[in-house]
Scaffold this motif. Sequence first.
Motif, PDB file in Angstrom:
ATOM      1  N   UNK A   9       0.415   0.893   2.432  1.00 47.16           N
ATOM      2  CA  UNK A   9       0.553   0.082   3.645  1.00 47.16           C
ATOM      3  C   UNK A   9      -0.287   0.638   4.798  1.00 47.16           C
ATOM      4  N   UNK A  10      -0.581  -0.197   5.791  1.00 47.94           N
ATOM      5  CA  UNK A  10      -1.480   0.210   6.886  1.00 47.94           C
ATOM      6  C   UNK A  10      -1.054   1.479   7.611  1.00 47.94           C
ATOM      7  N   UNK A  11       0.240   1.642   7.860  1.00 41.96           N
ATOM      8  CA  UNK A  11       0.690   2.785   8.655  1.00 41.96           C
ATOM      9  C   UNK A  11       0.635   4.107   7.898  1.00 41.96           C
ATOM     10  N   UNK A  12       0.295   4.069   6.612  1.00 45.35           N
ATOM     11  CA  UNK A  12       0.167   5.295   5.840  1.00 45.35           C
ATOM     12  C   UNK A  12      -1.279   5.570   5.437  1.00 45.35           C
ATOM     13  N   UNK A  13      -2.207   4.877   6.059  1.00 52.47           N
ATOM     14  CA  UNK A  13      -3.633   5.103   5.800  1.00 52.47           C
ATOM     15  C   UNK A  13      -4.249   5.881   6.957  1.00 52.47           C
ATOM     16  N   UNK A  14      -5.259   6.703   6.681  1.00 54.82           N
ATOM     17  CA  UNK A  14      -5.894   7.487   7.758  1.00 54.82           C
ATOM     18  C   UNK A  14      -6.922   6.663   8.528  1.00 54.82           C
ATOM     19  N   UNK A  15      -6.524   5.452   8.935  1.00 54.07           N
ATOM     20  CA  UNK A  15      -7.423   4.544   9.635  1.00 54.07           C
ATOM     21  C   UNK A  15      -6.707   3.962  10.850  1.00 54.07           C
TER      22      UNK A  15
END
Length: 375
Positions: A73-79
């Motif tokens: 999911x988005x909140x667990x990506x380094x972006x």
Amino acid sequence: MSAPIISIEHVFKEFGSVRAVNDANFEIAPGEFFSLLGPSGCGKTTLLRMLAGFEVPTRGRIRIDGRDVTMVPPNHRPVNMVFQNYAIFPHLNVASNIAFGMRKSGLSKRALADRIEEMLELIRLPGYGERTAMELSGGQRQRVALARALIKQPRVLLLDEPLGALDKKLREQMQIELRQLQQRVGITFVFVTHDQEEALTLSDRIAVMSQGDVLEISTPGALYEAPRSRFVADFIGTMNFFDCTLREYRDGVATADSAELGRVRTTCEAPPAAAGEGFVLGIRPEKFQLAFEDAEATGNAVRGRMGPSAYLGDRSHFYVYLEGRDDPVSVALPNLAKSLERIGGTGRDVWLTWSDDAAVLLPGEEQAGTKREGR
């Protein structure tokens, strides 16, 4: 070569019967300013949203910093991501907007305040922390949105046409500031735009997309000076196209016949087609020169008739009509010596000339069709 920060591995994205992204397969280096460029509906934003985690590929994998994040999911990506509308919260001041994503960071108030001040210095808005969103200009809001994304120190920053809402002059100013900011922070930027000049100005490399396909990936200079397809040549800048038939290729020089240009010579590393077969000659407007007496004996030259012109300040655009050609040929000259006044008005006979190395050689329709079928 260092390991890529982003690997997009044969990624497809389908919405029902519509294929938005078709077999995207490339890598992005750490610290690179990488742009996805193409017309509306080409799939560039869909690809960016898959990098962010807002969309999941139908097939293929996405790796960031060596980790498979395809289903993460988005909140667990380094972006982090900056959107076109900035999404600045009007009820919060600048400092609170910048700190919004740090609410669960575990930093002390002092450490967070120091980080906010660092961000304000980075975006060249020191002392603006207490100002409200309503007190900011469009360019300042854009900088605050960048600071809010960068304060979390992501490995990759994703930008979805963040300059699209700005007027032309401010947009050009922000292009320079955005590039300088990226070079200062040193992280990877992936930038989506439909603006060719913007992509050429900002990017280390550009991926040109059309109808879900990534057509070419290269540096701005290579895409402009040596495109490999007619679409890329036409989409990036302006290009005049002429159908030609190859007569012979010898010692790095191709001689060809064109119904519009007559006999032409052009240097190239390999023959553009077999003898007797067709190819396309592309010439940028600034590669032409104008002459007012017969220049056919001096090399590549064709006679035409001057059409309308446009004065653009630093340069002038001229349109020249050739016998047997409906569309005028576009010519661009710098206004170093008041080109518009010197050349005069419409209807005047003129010769177009160009050097042997001025042209880009592209596949003809038959060759292009063969290449498409062989994908």
